[in-house]
Design a protein around this motif. Structure first.
Motif, PDB file in Angstrom:
ATOM      1  N   CYS A   1       8.953 -22.833  30.236  1.00 37.99           N
ATOM      2  CA  CYS A   1      10.377 -22.809  30.542  1.00 37.99           C
ATOM      3  C   CYS A   1      10.744 -23.968  31.443  1.00 37.99           C
ATOM      4  O   CYS A   1       9.891 -24.539  32.134  1.00 37.99           O
ATOM      5  N   PHE A   2      12.016 -24.336  31.404  1.00 35.00           N
ATOM      6  CA  PHE A   2      12.592 -25.349  32.285  1.00 35.00           C
ATOM      7  C   PHE A   2      13.788 -24.711  32.977  1.00 35.00           C
ATOM      8  O   PHE A   2      14.770 -24.351  32.331  1.00 35.00           O
TER       9      PHE A   2
ATOM     10  N   THR B   1      20.020 -26.821  33.171  1.00 35.51           N
ATOM     11  CA  THR B   1      18.964 -26.427  32.236  1.00 35.51           C
ATOM     12  C   THR B   1      18.452 -25.026  32.558  1.00 35.51           C
ATOM     13  O   THR B   1      18.087 -24.732  33.693  1.00 35.51           O
ATOM     14  N   HIS B   2      18.444 -24.170  31.538  1.00 37.38           N
ATOM     15  CA  HIS B   2      17.825 -22.840  31.651  1.00 37.38           C
ATOM     16  C   HIS B   2      17.222 -22.507  30.276  1.00 37.38           C
ATOM     17  O   HIS B   2      17.730 -21.686  29.538  1.00 37.38           O
TER      18      HIS B   2
ATOM     19  N   THR C   1      21.494 -14.882  23.264  1.00 36.62           N
ATOM     20  CA  THR C   1      21.409 -14.733  24.713  1.00 36.62           C
ATOM     21  C   THR C   1      22.063 -15.929  25.392  1.00 36.62           C
ATOM     22  O   THR C   1      22.002 -17.054  24.883  1.00 36.62           O
ATOM     23  N   LYS C   2      22.669 -15.698  26.557  1.00 32.65           N
ATOM     24  CA  LYS C   2      23.353 -16.779  27.267  1.00 32.65           C
ATOM     25  C   LYS C   2      22.364 -17.630  28.063  1.00 32.65           C
ATOM     26  O   LYS C   2      22.495 -17.836  29.273  1.00 32.65           O
ATOM     27  N   ALA C   3      21.331 -18.092  27.381  1.00 32.39           N
ATOM     28  CA  ALA C   3      20.355 -19.052  27.891  1.00 32.39           C
ATOM     29  C   ALA C   3      19.775 -19.736  26.661  1.00 32.39           C
ATOM     30  O   ALA C   3      19.956 -19.276  25.527  1.00 32.39           O
ATOM     31  N   ASP C   4      19.078 -20.817  26.870  1.00 35.36           N
ATOM     32  CA  ASP C   4      18.566 -21.611  25.758  1.00 35.36           C
ATOM     33  C   ASP C   4      17.151 -21.156  25.388  1.00 35.36           C
ATOM     34  O   ASP C   4      16.172 -21.626  25.951  1.00 35.36           O
ATOM     35  N   PHE C   5      17.053 -20.224  24.446  1.00 32.70           N
ATOM     36  CA  PHE C   5      15.766 -19.765  23.929  1.00 32.70           C
ATOM     37  C   PHE C   5      15.472 -20.542  22.651  1.00 32.70           C
ATOM     38  O   PHE C   5      16.231 -20.465  21.685  1.00 32.70           O
ATOM     39  N   GLU C   6      14.380 -21.305  22.634  1.00 29.04           N
ATOM     40  CA  GLU C   6      14.095 -22.197  21.510  1.00 29.04           C
ATOM     41  C   GLU C   6      12.740 -21.890  20.882  1.00 29.04           C
ATOM     42  O   GLU C   6      11.712 -21.903  21.568  1.00 29.04           O
ATOM     43  N   LEU C   7      12.729 -21.630  19.588  1.00 29.48           N
ATOM     44  CA  LEU C   7      11.492 -21.438  18.834  1.00 29.48           C
ATOM     45  C   LEU C   7      10.926 -22.802  18.463  1.00 29.48           C
ATOM     46  O   LEU C   7      11.611 -23.625  17.844  1.00 29.48           O
ATOM     47  N   SER C   8       9.669 -23.050  18.840  1.00 29.94           N
ATOM     48  CA  SER C   8       9.028 -24.334  18.577  1.00 29.94           C
ATOM     49  C   SER C   8       7.908 -24.184  17.557  1.00 29.94           C
ATOM     50  O   SER C   8       7.153 -23.214  17.595  1.00 29.94           O
TER      51      SER C   8
END
Length: 310
Positions: free
Chosen positions: A124-125, A142-143, A168-175
């Protein structure tokens, strides 16, 4: 999806609160003292992205509960051994374990405890901290939480995680390349935490000095040299990329390690700088800047322990 967040601190508490805000089934595994605090005050987040107040589901390691679909570990590296023991009763055959720790050494520990299949990759950042009342203060634009199968595959289970995180009100990213992402974050955070903590300064004043620029550049080159020697999946030119990224940071930015040092708390130096220094020695690589930073952090730890033992 039934989600267990291990810890309700600055990181786990923040992302867990965002999931609660969305309406996901989230439980926090916490120590008794934190449980009592949260029962009295609720889980509070003050964020540039919007404040949150929630009454979360709370359990301690002594409680009995069914297995969870996803266990998110957001502890410090020196708390990992205890966290592993605490979550064993809650990890079933189908449970995914998602660590958000800095570095990479923790992955082997988790695989040893829960098996190769159980552990997915994550990082996470975010810039966040707890205030004296236990409120989570999140201050950076950044969240971001990045996750994925360590194989890179888009499996059915990881797509279920994506669905739970979506909206969700945050940046959840599948890599699809989470292993490389974790090593790149490791490079960045080891340089950032090491230089700011050793210099006892936010990143800006260090970068204003020509000597500061050279020191950071040399440190990144040393770290990349060690990572290359041990076969880490890093891309070509990553040292320069991270150098540019550090130069683009807000001048007042401090690392979480520096903030911990200012509070006379333990540091993650063994897990971050120490791991790479050990590998540098094994491969007979000269890393004078890393050694200097490590020495400074080690002296801090000696002094802190001496004071705490009085």
């Amino acid at each position: 999806m039934k989600i267990l967040i291990v810890g309700a601190g600055a990181i786990g508490g923040y992302f867990g609160a965002r999931l609660l805000e969305k309406g996901e089934d989230v439980t926090f595994l916490v120590r008794e003292k934190r449980k009592q605090q949260l029962e009295e005050t609720g889980l509070k987040v003050k964020s540039v992205h919007g404040d949150i107040e929630a009454k979360p589901q709370l359990i301690t390691a002594r409680d009995v509960d069914n297995n969870f679909d996803l266990v998110v570990i957001s502890t410090k590296s020196y708390q990992l051994a205890g966290a592993i023991e605490d979550i064993k009763p809650f990890v079933g055959r189908e449970t995914m374990v998602l660590p958000l720790l800095n570095g990479v050494a923790h992955v082997d520990e988790l695989v040893e405890s829960f098996g190769e299949e159980a552990v997915i990759g994550g990082l996470c950042f975010i810039e966040s901290t707890l205030d004296e009342e236990g409120t989570i203060i999140q201050t950076s634009p950044t969240h971001q939480l990045v996750y994925g199968e360590r194989t890179g595959d888009k499996t059915e289970r990881i797509l279920r995680v994506k669905q739970a995180f979506y909206g969700t009100k945050a940046d959840f990213e599948l890599s699809g390349h989470i292993n490389q992402d974790m090593w790149h974050k490791y490079l960045f955070i080891t340089a950032m935490s090491g230089i700011t903590t050793a210099m006892q300064s936010p990143i800006g004043p260090i970068l204003e000095l020509e000597t500061g620029q050279r020191t950071i550049g040399t440190l990144l080159d040393e770290l990349v040299g060690v990572m290359t020697a041990i076969g880490a999946p890093i891309k070509e030119g990553i040292a320069q990329d991270q150098f540019v990224k550090l130069n683009m940071m807000h001048p007042d930015m401090k690392s979480s390690m520096q903030r911990d040092a200012e509070k006379s708390m333990p540091l993650e130096s063994d897990h971050l700088q120490g791991f790479l220094l050990k590998n540098a020695k094994e491969h007979k690589l000269a890393v004078p800047v890393l050694e200097t930073i490590w020495t400074k952090l080690a002296l801090y730890e000696r002094t802190r322990e001496a004071v705490s033992n009085k």
